[in-house]
Design a protein around this motif. Sequence first.
Motif, PDB file in Angstrom:
ATOM      1  N   ALA A  75       0.829  -1.206   0.000  1.00  0.00           N
ATOM      2  CA  ALA A  75       0.000   0.000   0.000  1.00  0.00           C
ATOM      3  C   ALA A  75       0.866   1.260   0.000  1.00  0.00           C
ATOM      4  O   ALA A  75       0.558   2.223  -0.707  1.00  0.00           O
ATOM      5  CB  ALA A  75      -0.942  -0.015   1.198  1.00  0.00           C
ATOM      6  N   LEU A  76       1.943   1.250   0.769  1.00  0.00           N
ATOM      7  CA  LEU A  76       2.840   2.414   0.792  1.00  0.00           C
ATOM      8  C   LEU A  76       3.463   2.651  -0.582  1.00  0.00           C
ATOM      9  O   LEU A  76       3.536   3.792  -1.049  1.00  0.00           O
ATOM     10  CB  LEU A  76       3.935   2.232   1.847  1.00  0.00           C
ATOM     11  N   GLN A  77       3.889   1.588  -1.239  1.00  0.00           N
ATOM     12  CA  GLN A  77       4.449   1.727  -2.593  1.00  0.00           C
ATOM     13  C   GLN A  77       3.408   2.283  -3.549  1.00  0.00           C
ATOM     14  O   GLN A  77       3.700   3.169  -4.356  1.00  0.00           O
ATOM     15  CB  GLN A  77       4.947   0.378  -3.111  1.00  0.00           C
ATOM     16  N   ASN A  82       1.063   6.781  -6.598  1.00  0.00           N
ATOM     17  CA  ASN A  82      -0.106   7.620  -6.836  1.00  0.00           C
ATOM     18  C   ASN A  82       0.267   9.101  -6.783  1.00  0.00           C
ATOM     19  O   ASN A  82      -0.154   9.889  -7.633  1.00  0.00           O
ATOM     20  CB  ASN A  82      -1.188   7.284  -5.799  1.00  0.00           C
ATOM     21  N   VAL A  83       1.081   9.485  -5.820  1.00  0.00           N
ATOM     22  CA  VAL A  83       1.536  10.871  -5.702  1.00  0.00           C
ATOM     23  C   VAL A  83       2.312  11.261  -6.960  1.00  0.00           C
ATOM     24  O   VAL A  83       2.104  12.338  -7.531  1.00  0.00           O
ATOM     25  CB  VAL A  83       2.394  11.061  -4.427  1.00  0.00           C
ATOM     26  N   GLU A  84       3.185  10.385  -7.417  1.00  0.00           N
ATOM     27  CA  GLU A  84       3.972  10.658  -8.623  1.00  0.00           C
ATOM     28  C   GLU A  84       3.081  10.750  -9.862  1.00  0.00           C
ATOM     29  O   GLU A  84       3.303  11.604 -10.732  1.00  0.00           O
ATOM     30  CB  GLU A  84       5.033   9.583  -8.807  1.00  0.00           C
ATOM     31  N   ILE A 114      -0.446   7.964   3.290  1.00  0.00           N
ATOM     32  CA  ILE A 114       0.911   7.497   3.588  1.00  0.00           C
ATOM     33  C   ILE A 114       1.200   7.561   5.091  1.00  0.00           C
ATOM     34  O   ILE A 114       1.663   6.571   5.671  1.00  0.00           O
ATOM     35  CB  ILE A 114       1.958   8.259   2.745  1.00  0.00           C
ATOM     36  N   PRO A 115       0.918   8.680   5.776  1.00  0.00           N
ATOM     37  CA  PRO A 115       1.150   8.691   7.232  1.00  0.00           C
ATOM     38  C   PRO A 115       0.314   7.647   7.987  1.00  0.00           C
ATOM     39  O   PRO A 115       0.811   7.038   8.940  1.00  0.00           O
ATOM     40  CB  PRO A 115       0.761  10.112   7.652  1.00  0.00           C
TER      41      PRO A 115
END
Length: 194
Positions: A75-77, A82-84, A114-115
Amino acid sequence: MSIDNLLKALDDEYKAYSFYFSASEFGAPFTNLLEAEANHINAIIFHLNELGAQIPANPYSFATPKSFEEAAAIALQNEQANVELYNTLVANESNPQIIDTFYRLQAASYNNHIPALQNALNLNQNNNLLEQLNQGKTLINETAIMVNKLKDGSLGQDELEGFLSKLNYSLVGGAIIGAFGVIIANELLNKNKE
């Protein structure tokens, strides 16, 4: 260009939604993120409807991850990707309302998703450490019982083998076996002297 950008965003949000659905059996934060992704999908579909575009079905389906840790790592990856993606979509978009939506969705991933995943992963690791410490404490208490039984001669071979099979070698097994071996050797030497 707006429809293409929106379809790329929708595809990524569908992927995220489907992944969080597959990980939802692990509870929070995945269940919370599943709901957030549904809102992201609706925001993108709103713009696609305004432009009269065809809304594709969600093509994604994922197997349940093997563990909470694996789910959080994936999920973090995905959230970082997604941000990119939104950086690229914003750079290629001219519609100010769509740009605003892309920024809001990107901010949600960066500032919230992410947090939340990092905090949940840290909390899970801390809980695992506490569990290991409690197991070690229990094992040390059982070792004291075994030592007392050995001293008074009431320790049977089956009981000793059962105790040794419980040892978690990665936690404290080596140290306890070493100490237990010294105690057994001392007891045997003391009995031979008598």
